[in-house]
Design a protein around this motif. Sequence first.
Motif, PDB file in Angstrom:
ATOM      1  N   ALA A 285       4.654  14.478   0.511  1.00  0.00           N
ATOM      2  CA  ALA A 285       3.848  13.787   1.817  1.00  0.00           C
ATOM      3  C   ALA A 285       2.669  13.172   1.448  1.00  0.00           C
ATOM      4  CB  ALA A 285       3.395  14.984   2.598  1.00  0.00           C
ATOM      5  N   ALA A 286       1.822  13.568   0.723  1.00  0.00           N
ATOM      6  CA  ALA A 286       0.556  12.771   0.295  1.00  0.00           C
ATOM      7  C   ALA A 286       1.053  11.352  -0.389  1.00  0.00           C
ATOM      8  CB  ALA A 286      -0.290  13.582  -0.958  1.00  0.00           C
ATOM      9  N   PHE A 287       2.139  11.421  -1.351  1.00  0.00           N
ATOM     10  CA  PHE A 287       2.392  10.343  -2.033  1.00  0.00           C
ATOM     11  C   PHE A 287       3.074   9.270  -0.853  1.00  0.00           C
ATOM     12  CE2 PHE A 287       4.706   7.514  -5.114  1.00  0.00           C
ATOM     13  CZ  PHE A 287       4.044   7.707  -6.208  1.00  0.00           C
ATOM     14  N   ALA A 288       3.834   9.770   0.211  1.00  0.00           N
ATOM     15  CA  ALA A 288       4.306   8.889   1.250  1.00  0.00           C
ATOM     16  C   ALA A 288       3.042   8.266   1.877  1.00  0.00           C
ATOM     17  CB  ALA A 288       5.312   9.769   2.042  1.00  0.00           C
ATOM     18  N   ALA A 289       2.113   9.061   2.367  1.00  0.00           N
ATOM     19  CA  ALA A 289       0.940   8.512   2.948  1.00  0.00           C
ATOM     20  C   ALA A 289       0.031   7.366   2.259  1.00  0.00           C
ATOM     21  CB  ALA A 289      -0.025   9.634   3.156  1.00  0.00           C
ATOM     22  N   ALA A 290       0.078   7.388   0.869  1.00  0.00           N
ATOM     23  CA  ALA A 290      -0.512   6.511   0.141  1.00  0.00           C
ATOM     24  C   ALA A 290       0.369   5.049   0.188  1.00  0.00           C
ATOM     25  CB  ALA A 290      -0.579   6.939  -1.236  1.00  0.00           C
ATOM     26  N   LEU A 291       1.886   5.549   0.193  1.00  0.00           N
ATOM     27  CA  LEU A 291       2.620   4.262   0.020  1.00  0.00           C
ATOM     28  C   LEU A 291       2.487   3.618   1.410  1.00  0.00           C
ATOM     29  CD1 LEU A 291       6.042   5.537  -1.631  1.00  0.00           C
ATOM     30  CD2 LEU A 291       4.147   3.874  -2.623  1.00  0.00           C
ATOM     31  N   ARG A 292       2.497   4.323   2.595  1.00  0.00           N
ATOM     32  CA  ARG A 292       2.633   3.905   4.077  1.00  0.00           C
ATOM     33  C   ARG A 292       1.200   2.940   4.070  1.00  0.00           C
ATOM     34  NH1 ARG A 292       4.607   4.914   8.851  1.00  0.00           N
ATOM     35  NH2 ARG A 292       5.766   6.639   8.009  1.00  0.00           N
ATOM     36  N   ALA A 293      -0.019   3.627   3.340  1.00  0.00           N
ATOM     37  CA  ALA A 293      -1.393   2.871   3.622  1.00  0.00           C
ATOM     38  C   ALA A 293      -1.183   1.248   3.159  1.00  0.00           C
ATOM     39  CB  ALA A 293      -2.295   3.658   2.810  1.00  0.00           C
ATOM     40  N   LEU A 294      -0.586   1.197   1.935  1.00  0.00           N
ATOM     41  CA  LEU A 294      -0.225  -0.188   1.377  1.00  0.00           C
ATOM     42  C   LEU A 294       0.620  -0.920   2.099  1.00  0.00           C
ATOM     43  CD1 LEU A 294      -0.552   0.643  -2.380  1.00  0.00           C
ATOM     44  CD2 LEU A 294      -2.344  -0.516  -0.963  1.00  0.00           C
ATOM     45  N   LEU A 295       1.907  -0.169   2.546  1.00  0.00           N
ATOM     46  CA  LEU A 295       2.654  -1.246   3.142  1.00  0.00           C
ATOM     47  C   LEU A 295       2.402  -1.389   4.507  1.00  0.00           C
ATOM     48  CD1 LEU A 295       5.730   1.234   2.130  1.00  0.00           C
ATOM     49  CD2 LEU A 295       5.380  -1.317   1.573  1.00  0.00           C
ATOM     50  N   SER A 296       1.479  -0.797   5.262  1.00  0.00           N
ATOM     51  CA  SER A 296       1.060  -0.987   6.266  1.00  0.00           C
ATOM     52  C   SER A 296      -0.247  -2.088   6.641  1.00  0.00           C
ATOM     53  CB  SER A 296       0.887   0.168   7.276  1.00  0.00           C
ATOM     54  OG  SER A 296       2.007   0.938   7.343  1.00  0.00           O
ATOM     55  N   ASP A 297      -0.990  -2.062   5.602  1.00  0.00           N
ATOM     56  CA  ASP A 297      -2.280  -2.746   5.557  1.00  0.00           C
ATOM     57  C   ASP A 297      -2.319  -3.939   4.721  1.00  0.00           C
ATOM     58  OD1 ASP A 297      -4.815  -3.682   5.650  1.00  0.00           O
ATOM     59  OD2 ASP A 297      -5.592  -1.469   5.735  1.00  0.00           O
ATOM     60  N   GLN A 298      -2.039  -4.950   5.125  1.00  0.00           N
ATOM     61  CA  GLN A 298      -1.716  -6.248   4.054  1.00  0.00           C
ATOM     62  C   GLN A 298      -3.071  -6.657   3.403  1.00  0.00           C
ATOM     63  OE1 GLN A 298       1.019  -7.579   2.769  1.00  0.00           O
ATOM     64  NE2 GLN A 298       1.681  -5.706   3.702  1.00  0.00           N
ATOM     65  N   ALA A 299      -4.136  -6.367   4.406  1.00  0.00           N
ATOM     66  CA  ALA A 299      -5.533  -6.750   3.867  1.00  0.00           C
ATOM     67  C   ALA A 299      -6.166  -5.820   2.606  1.00  0.00           C
ATOM     68  CB  ALA A 299      -6.669  -6.628   4.821  1.00  0.00           C
ATOM     69  N   ARG A 300      -5.843  -4.598   2.844  1.00  0.00           N
ATOM     70  CA  ARG A 300      -5.858  -3.627   1.932  1.00  0.00           C
ATOM     71  C   ARG A 300      -5.137  -3.727   0.690  1.00  0.00           C
ATOM     72  NH1 ARG A 300      -5.966   3.088   2.598  1.00  0.00           N
ATOM     73  NH2 ARG A 300      -7.085   3.649   0.643  1.00  0.00           N
ATOM     74  N   HIS A 301      -3.911  -4.140   0.942  1.00  0.00           N
ATOM     75  CA  HIS A 301      -3.015  -4.632  -0.301  1.00  0.00           C
ATOM     76  C   HIS A 301      -3.590  -5.700  -1.134  1.00  0.00           C
ATOM     77  CE1 HIS A 301       0.419  -6.266  -2.377  1.00  0.00           C
ATOM     78  NE2 HIS A 301       1.058  -5.021  -2.366  1.00  0.00           N
ATOM     79  N   GLY A 302      -3.820  -6.466  -0.280  1.00  0.00           N
ATOM     80  CA  GLY A 302      -4.322  -7.736  -1.097  1.00  0.00           C
ATOM     81  C   GLY A 302      -5.676  -7.448  -1.769  1.00  0.00           C
ATOM     82  N   ARG A 303      -6.679  -6.772  -1.259  1.00  0.00           N
ATOM     83  CA  ARG A 303      -7.824  -6.358  -2.224  1.00  0.00           C
ATOM     84  C   ARG A 303      -7.391  -5.585  -3.053  1.00  0.00           C
ATOM     85  NH1 ARG A 303      -9.687  -5.097   3.212  1.00  0.00           N
ATOM     86  NH2 ARG A 303      -9.314  -2.723   2.748  1.00  0.00           N
ATOM     87  N   MET A 304      -6.500  -4.709  -3.362  1.00  0.00           N
ATOM     88  CA  MET A 304      -6.022  -3.660  -4.544  1.00  0.00           C
ATOM     89  C   MET A 304      -5.432  -4.561  -5.470  1.00  0.00           C
ATOM     90  SD  MET A 304      -5.209  -0.116  -2.567  1.00  0.00           S
ATOM     91  CE  MET A 304      -5.262   0.848  -4.234  1.00  0.00           C
ATOM     92  N   ALA A 305      -4.518  -5.613  -4.916  1.00  0.00           N
ATOM     93  CA  ALA A 305      -3.631  -6.422  -5.619  1.00  0.00           C
ATOM     94  C   ALA A 305      -4.740  -7.430  -6.659  1.00  0.00           C
ATOM     95  CB  ALA A 305      -2.910  -7.457  -5.183  1.00  0.00           C
ATOM     96  N   ALA A 306      -5.729  -7.824  -5.964  1.00  0.00           N
ATOM     97  CA  ALA A 306      -6.661  -8.691  -6.798  1.00  0.00           C
ATOM     98  C   ALA A 306      -7.556  -7.695  -7.831  1.00  0.00           C
ATOM     99  CB  ALA A 306      -7.633  -9.248  -5.717  1.00  0.00           C
ATOM    100  N   ALA A 307      -7.957  -6.343  -7.440  1.00  0.00           N
ATOM    101  CA  ALA A 307      -8.382  -5.672  -8.295  1.00  0.00           C
ATOM    102  C   ALA A 307      -7.599  -5.562  -9.405  1.00  0.00           C
ATOM    103  CB  ALA A 307      -8.866  -4.434  -7.799  1.00  0.00           C
ATOM    104  N   ALA A 308      -6.209  -5.187  -9.370  1.00  0.00           N
ATOM    105  CA  ALA A 308      -5.398  -4.936 -10.304  1.00  0.00           C
ATOM    106  C   ALA A 308      -5.154  -6.232 -11.147  1.00  0.00           C
ATOM    107  CB  ALA A 308      -3.985  -4.467  -9.952  1.00  0.00           C
ATOM    108  N   CYS A 309      -5.413  -7.428 -10.606  1.00  0.00           N
ATOM    109  CA  CYS A 309      -5.249  -8.493 -11.533  1.00  0.00           C
ATOM    110  C   CYS A 309      -6.552  -8.690 -12.607  1.00  0.00           C
ATOM    111  CB  CYS A 309      -5.253  -9.868 -10.597  1.00  0.00           C
ATOM    112  SG  CYS A 309      -3.663 -10.243 -10.176  1.00  0.00           S
ATOM    113  N   ARG A 310      -7.660  -8.307 -11.985  1.00  0.00           N
ATOM    114  CA  ARG A 310      -8.842  -8.227 -12.982  1.00  0.00           C
ATOM    115  C   ARG A 310      -8.891  -7.392 -13.779  1.00  0.00           C
ATOM    116  NH1 ARG A 310     -11.174  -8.709  -7.637  1.00  0.00           N
ATOM    117  NH2 ARG A 310     -11.730  -6.580  -7.519  1.00  0.00           N
ATOM    118  N   ALA A 311      -8.540  -5.998 -13.379  1.00  0.00           N
ATOM    119  CA  ALA A 311      -8.238  -5.210 -14.496  1.00  0.00           C
ATOM    120  C   ALA A 311      -7.043  -5.385 -15.709  1.00  0.00           C
ATOM    121  CB  ALA A 311      -7.741  -3.798 -13.762  1.00  0.00           C
ATOM    122  N   GLY A 312      -6.199  -6.020 -15.292  1.00  0.00           N
ATOM    123  CA  GLY A 312      -4.847  -6.691 -16.093  1.00  0.00           C
ATOM    124  C   GLY A 312      -5.682  -7.662 -17.062  1.00  0.00           C
TER     125      GLY A 312
END
Length: 349
Positions: A298-325
Amino acid sequence: MTPAAFAIPGDPDRLTGGFLYERRLLSGLRVLGHDVAYLRLPSSFPDPDPADMDRAVAMLNAVQPARPLILDGLVSGAIDPAGLARVRAPVIAMVHHPLALESGLDAARRDHLHRTERANLALCRHVLVPSPHTRAILTQRYDVDPERITVARPGVDRTRLPRDPATPPLILSVGILHPRKGHDVLIAALSLLPDLDWQAVIVGNPWDSDHAADLHSVIAASPVAARIRLAGRVGADRLQRLYARAAIFALATRYEGYGIVFDEALLNGLPVVSCRTGAVPDTVPEEAGLLTPPDDPAAFAAALRALLSDQARHGRMAAAACRAGHALPGWSDTARIASAVIDRVAEAG
């Protein structure tokens, strides 16, 4: 450069993070100028029969004292301590994660592995680990002096394909088909998201054939079965295309000593959904990942839902992933760290 030896059980081309690490380390040490003898030990480790145990001990004992000997963790954690004590070369253990922490062990097997690995680590001159987390485990539970442990974080390959996001969004999971990787938890979590638009691919060598069969059954029974594909083992080119097309990297792991796939996800600019266990919190930056408790669909599904449903949040986290990479070390850095350990061990005699 100091000559060395590297003992690895079975086929070194097996698709696991640990074997990938060791292939790249062996290659990197040779590039630096080390004469590294490769010893292919019986594939039965960490569960060798008496004949394989005797054969492995004999192979290790044949290594000359002038060659520091790196032992894969499946060997250093399971070989007979009396046999290891007879090895003449100075031993460096390569511990990805202690064998007693593997999922699905009964109490007797877990205790045996803990006692064996603890005894063997006491015989080793030094220990290489992929993460600070594994170092902490070895000092706290196995009484290894932290001065005898060096963290050699896995490197990354900088080459990657341009982003080509799939429609609907692709959730990618990469990990051997083994209970520890938590693919069953991921499937259960995906089953809680029928109202969202997504597709999922799980890539992984069927390490545990019984578990792989169970996963096929779990998917077949899921209400979203048509959207989940168990791809099995795929080639490097196909895997790179999947990373390029993915929107989210998801691994519901029950434990990781490091997790090279997280670095690959970051390098490809993918937000990560995983579990707060083992070395994962040290490997996945907070701004680039959502971590849930293990074994909590249930918690894992909630985390997936948060990223699938909020494109702005997804974009911020994708940019952070790029920087870390971009900040991750290369494999040459890993090899240089291990090289320094080999030289120190050789100099100590």
